[in-house]
Design an enzyme around this catalytic site. Sequence first.
Site, PDB file in Angstrom:
ATOM      1  N   LYS A  42       0.862  -1.181   0.000  1.00  0.00           N
ATOM      2  CA  LYS A  42       0.000   0.000   0.000  1.00  0.00           C
ATOM      3  C   LYS A  42       0.900   1.234   0.000  1.00  0.00           C
ATOM      4  CE  LYS A  42      -3.979   2.150   2.205  1.00  0.00           C
ATOM      5  NZ  LYS A  42      -3.458   3.530   2.019  1.00  0.00           N
ATOM      6  N   ASP A  44       1.960   5.204  -0.105  1.00  0.00           N
ATOM      7  CA  ASP A  44       1.475   6.393   0.586  1.00  0.00           C
ATOM      8  C   ASP A  44       1.729   7.605  -0.315  1.00  0.00           C
ATOM      9  OD1 ASP A  44       0.400   7.976   2.512  1.00  0.00           O
ATOM     10  OD2 ASP A  44       2.044   7.792   3.943  1.00  0.00           O
ATOM     11  N   GLU A 179       2.787   1.141   5.086  1.00  0.00           N
ATOM     12  CA  GLU A 179       1.437   1.543   5.497  1.00  0.00           C
ATOM     13  C   GLU A 179       0.486   0.357   5.572  1.00  0.00           C
ATOM     14  OE1 GLU A 179      -2.034   4.802   4.354  1.00  0.00           O
ATOM     15  OE2 GLU A 179      -0.302   4.532   3.048  1.00  0.00           O
TER      16      GLU A 179
END
Length: 284
Positions: A42, A44, A179
């Site tokens: 994921k 950011d 993340e």
Amino acid sequence: MARRVTRSDKAAVKHPPAWIMPQLTRLLDEAPDGPDWLHEIKYDGYRIHARIDGDDIRLLTRTGLDWSYRYQATVSALRALPVESAYLDGELCAVRPDGVTSFSRLQAAMDEGRTGDLVFFVFDLLFLNGNDTAKLPLIERKARLEAVLSKPTPGLRFGEHVVGNGPRFREHACRLGLEGAISKRSDRPYAPGDRGLWVKSKCLNREEFVVVGWTDPTGSRPHIGALLLAYYTDEGTLRYAGRVGTGITVAELKRLARRLEPLKTVTHAARRPAAPREPFRLTA
């Protein structure tokens, strides 16, 4: 393997879509398991679509705004790809020295006009050289995308993935300080706006920030707009980290405005202050 279309082929090449609504994600506590799911880091950053139509290259936000003028280095990197037309989905990020993406670094780069070092992580291919690839299974779209990005290009990276073992993948991502994880059904076509085929599972990280200012409210929002945040570096100086404004109740906005108003000052406490697009107030 992807190739650049020759002049004789150009007449047959259709234009890529002007804009495609992004496929969205649903939040889960844990990454799903099983062989039908693939898992990505994921990132950011900013969700960006890249539309390539010959020399016309546009970077589009998740609502369809053209932000090409902001990221000319990314546009130049995309121009080097061996395609005549394409439509890519990805995340534009600032990368720390340890390889982890950082949203605060991304905002700082934008505020200070340092967007040349940003990296566009590309994780989906929805159109390629006249062909609608969005209807293909994700695993096949990613294979074609990896071929397009096979030659290393500064500023562009293929969004790598693993198949299966979702909980273990997320656990490893959290250990690395990332993340979280994005998990996607590998056998499904692209589904604009859908939140069921892609899910996200976050790592729970905690960080403390100092409020160094605030923006004026806009629209129907009362009292104050966004809070401007900063953090202390290892050297003990305050560095601007970004802004936050969602999830605050009207009562809390009123309380914050009452506390912040007496702290107004004409100088900024943080190093390399932001350049917000809205009027803002500073705190000591």
